[in-house]
Design an enzyme around this catalytic site. Structure first.
Site, PDB file in Angstrom:
ATOM      1  N   LYS A  88      -9.336   8.032 -18.535  1.00 24.41           N
ATOM      2  CA  LYS A  88      -9.650   8.655 -19.809  1.00 24.41           C
ATOM      3  C   LYS A  88      -8.409   8.658 -20.733  1.00 24.41           C
ATOM      4  O   LYS A  88      -7.884   7.614 -21.025  1.00 24.41           O
ATOM      5  CB  LYS A  88     -10.211  10.048 -19.573  1.00 24.41           C
ATOM      6  CG  LYS A  88     -11.310  10.085 -18.486  1.00 24.41           C
ATOM      7  CD  LYS A  88     -12.502   9.239 -18.879  1.00 24.41           C
ATOM      8  CE  LYS A  88     -13.716   9.332 -17.987  1.00 24.41           C
ATOM      9  NZ  LYS A  88     -13.595   9.101 -16.581  1.00 24.41           N
TER      10      LYS A  88
ATOM     11  N   ARG B 168       0.854  -1.198   0.000  1.00 21.30           N
ATOM     12  CA  ARG B 168       0.000   0.000   0.000  1.00 21.30           C
ATOM     13  C   ARG B 168       0.887   1.244   0.000  1.00 21.30           C
ATOM     14  O   ARG B 168       0.585   2.244  -0.634  1.00 21.30           O
ATOM     15  CB  ARG B 168      -0.939   0.003   1.219  1.00 21.30           C
ATOM     16  CG  ARG B 168      -1.631   1.345   1.414  1.00 21.30           C
ATOM     17  CD  ARG B 168      -2.855   1.297   2.322  1.00 21.30           C
ATOM     18  NE  ARG B 168      -2.790   0.378   3.411  1.00 21.30           N
ATOM     19  CZ  ARG B 168      -2.122   0.596   4.566  1.00 21.30           C
ATOM     20  NH1 ARG B 168      -1.463   1.705   4.767  1.00 21.30           N
ATOM     21  NH2 ARG B 168      -2.131  -0.327   5.508  1.00 21.30           N
TER      22      ARG B 168
ATOM     23  N   ASP C 153      -8.509  20.231 -13.045  1.00 21.45           N
ATOM     24  CA  ASP C 153      -8.834  18.895 -13.517  1.00 21.45           C
ATOM     25  C   ASP C 153      -8.538  18.900 -15.024  1.00 21.45           C
ATOM     26  O   ASP C 153      -9.265  19.514 -15.811  1.00 21.45           O
ATOM     27  CB  ASP C 153     -10.310  18.576 -13.236  1.00 21.45           C
ATOM     28  CG  ASP C 153     -10.676  17.150 -13.654  1.00 21.45           C
ATOM     29  OD1 ASP C 153     -10.024  16.617 -14.569  1.00 21.45           O
ATOM     30  OD2 ASP C 153     -11.618  16.577 -13.076  1.00 21.45           O
TER      31      ASP C 153
ATOM     32  N   TYR D 200     -17.450  18.218 -13.538  1.00 17.92           N
ATOM     33  CA  TYR D 200     -17.920  16.836 -13.689  1.00 17.92           C
ATOM     34  C   TYR D 200     -18.942  16.506 -12.578  1.00 17.92           C
ATOM     35  O   TYR D 200     -18.724  16.849 -11.415  1.00 17.92           O
ATOM     36  CB  TYR D 200     -16.710  15.893 -13.647  1.00 17.92           C
ATOM     37  CG  TYR D 200     -17.073  14.444 -13.504  1.00 17.92           C
ATOM     38  CD1 TYR D 200     -17.821  13.798 -14.478  1.00 17.92           C
ATOM     39  CD2 TYR D 200     -16.679  13.712 -12.393  1.00 17.92           C
ATOM     40  CE1 TYR D 200     -18.177  12.468 -14.345  1.00 17.92           C
ATOM     41  CE2 TYR D 200     -17.018  12.378 -12.248  1.00 17.92           C
ATOM     42  CZ  TYR D 200     -17.773  11.764 -13.229  1.00 17.92           C
ATOM     43  OH  TYR D 200     -18.126  10.458 -13.095  1.00 17.92           O
TER      44      TYR D 200
HETATM   45  C1  LIG Z   1     -13.404  15.573 -15.867  1.00 16.28           C
HETATM   46  C2  LIG Z   1     -13.505  14.373 -14.976  1.00 16.28           C
HETATM   47  N1  LIG Z   1     -12.917  14.396 -13.769  1.00 16.28           N
HETATM   48  C3  LIG Z   1     -12.983  13.333 -12.930  1.00 16.28           C
HETATM   49  C4  LIG Z   1     -13.688  12.202 -13.266  1.00 16.28           C
HETATM   50  C5  LIG Z   1     -13.768  11.044 -12.296  1.00 16.28           C
HETATM   51  O1  LIG Z   1     -12.905  10.017 -12.687  1.00 16.28           O
HETATM   52  P1  LIG Z   1     -13.146   8.462 -12.368  1.00 16.28           P
HETATM   53  O2  LIG Z   1     -14.356   8.031 -13.120  1.00 16.28           O
HETATM   54  O3  LIG Z   1     -11.879   7.807 -12.824  1.00 16.28           O
HETATM   55  O4  LIG Z   1     -13.336   8.343 -10.885  1.00 16.28           O
HETATM   56  C6  LIG Z   1     -14.308  12.124 -14.524  1.00 16.28           C
HETATM   57  C7  LIG Z   1     -15.056  10.911 -14.910  1.00 16.28           C
HETATM   58  O5  LIG Z   1     -15.753  10.890 -15.900  1.00 16.28           O
HETATM   59  C8  LIG Z   1     -14.214  13.251 -15.388  1.00 16.28           C
HETATM   60  O6  LIG Z   1     -14.819  13.253 -16.599  1.00 16.28           O
END
Ligand SMILES: Cc1ncc(COP(=O)(O)O)c(C=O)c1O
Length: 384
Positions: A201, A52, A176, A104
């Protein structure tokens, strides 16, 4: 194999943070699928005690993405949401955060449904308008949380200007960067303090792993995030770390084709009689096209378009054949989704309306297929 200090982006993606495996010379960092490490004697070990806390595959990925984003260090987590949750531990009860209003849906849900229970508060503003950011900052504000371009209405925030404004008031800036990827946008170089990604992504890019990563600009943040990674334990597994490491090797190649396909689809849709409007920063009609040209190196594979009614949106989503109807984005295959009922269903309808997220909006994550095949598929889905 030595990475020169002058190495350019695609070279950094392929080589940074990875040495041939010391025991065999394997050019690819192995998947160290172990929970613990044998120690030489009491108090003497090879730098690894428990998986971990430390794992060589994860460490290679973290060095790789730190170099790709030009940060002081990176920390990989079990999902993008776990990475955003880790960043929230930089805050204390009573702190206030200014957030891009079209963030998001899962981020909004974490902030509103979980973190408000711990004495944190959040204001959601259109961060593309700096005067609104300025007005929203209070004495208790500690963090500005930006998403640019936003999902799915593709609004941009000027990262350099927003960071300068936040820093004047002692506020730290998080970006982000999931939507753009570091190939197209480098927030730390524009003044941000932290970058977060859903590696699910573009960084992984093959729709076969869920993960997240935090990249920090300064050495002083390394200790706390390492502590949180171990203390909360939401780490990325060795196999997922290996998958993302494989993904970043082709990031520059993939993004080049995502740029081509995104623009081709946006241009096709912009002239289609069944389409009311197209949201894509690469189109001169986008209200922030100039900022996109300045801030991004390419406009990416994400676009949205409005087909006038929910019924039309439903028909397009159900009629595409080559494109798949699915949540998520950033993979090699093209996906369509209906944000209002899928990715953004957790955002209240009045808030969706305020940011222009209509029920007639369809989002595309264009993959890296031949663009003409994608255009043909959309043409048949929109026909009649
Ligand atoms: C812009 C953005 N940030 C964060 C996330 C969250 O990521 P995760 O689905 O890997 O937890 C997403 C998921 O679609 C996203 O589109």
């Amino acid at each position: 194999m030595k990475l020169p200090p002058t190495a350019r982006f695609s070279t950094v993606c392929i080589h940074a943070g990875q040495e041939p495996d010391p025991s065999t010379g394997a050019i690819i960092t192995p998947i160290y699928q172990t929970s613990t490490y044998v120690q030489d004697e009491l108090g003497r070990h090879k730098g690894y005690e428990y998986a971990r806390t430390q794992n060589p595959t994860r460490a290679a990925l973290e060095r790789n993405i730190a170099a790709i984003e030009a940060g002081a260090g990176a920390f990989a987590f079990a999902s993008g949401m776990a990475a955003i949750g880790a960043l929230a531990t930089l805050l204390q009860s009573g702190d206030h955060v200014v957030v891009t209003d079209n963030t998001y849906g899962g981020t909004y849900r974490l902030f509103e449904r979980v973190l408000t229970r711990y004495g944190l508060s959040f204001s959601y503003v259109d961060t593309s308008r700096l005067e609104l950011v300025r007005d929203a900052i209070r004495p208790a504000t500690r963090m500005l949380f930006l998403e640019t371009p936003t999902n799915p209405v593709m609004r941009l925030t000027d990262i350099a200007a927003a960071s300068a404004l936040a820093h004047e008031r002692g506020v730290k800036v998080v970006v982000d960067n999931t939507f753009a990827s570091p190939c197209l946008q480098r927030p730390l170089e524009l003044g941000a303090d932290y970058v977060v990604h859903s590696t699910t992504k573009y960084l992984n890019g093959h729709s076969d792993s869920v993960g997240g990563i935090v990249v920090v600009r300064r050495d002083e943040d390394l200790e706390w995030l390492r502590f949180i990674q171990n203390g909360e334990g939401a780490i990325l597994s060795p196999f997922d770390s290996w998958l993302v490491l494989r993904g970043t090797k082709t990031l520059a190649l993939r993004m080049a084709q995502h740029n081509v396909n995104g623009l081709a689809l946006a241009e096709f849709l912009a002239t289609h009689p069944a389409v009311k409007s197209v949201l894509y920063p690469g189109l001169p009609s986008h209200p922030q096209h100039d900022l996109a040209k300045r801030q991004m190196r390419g406009f990416g594979g994400m676009l949205s378009f409005d087909v006038g009614t929910f019924e039309n949106a439903r028909r397009v989503c159900n009629r595409v054949k080559l494109m798949a109807l699915a949540e998520s984005l950033g993979g090699v295959e093209t996906l369509v989704c209906h944000p209002a009922s899928m990715t953004h269903a957790s955002v209240p309808p009045e808030q969706r309306a305020a940011i222009g997220l209509t029920d007639s909006l369809v989002r595309i994550s264009s993959g890296v297929e031949d663009p003409q095949d994608l255009i043909d598929d959309l043409a048949q889905a929109l026909a009649g």
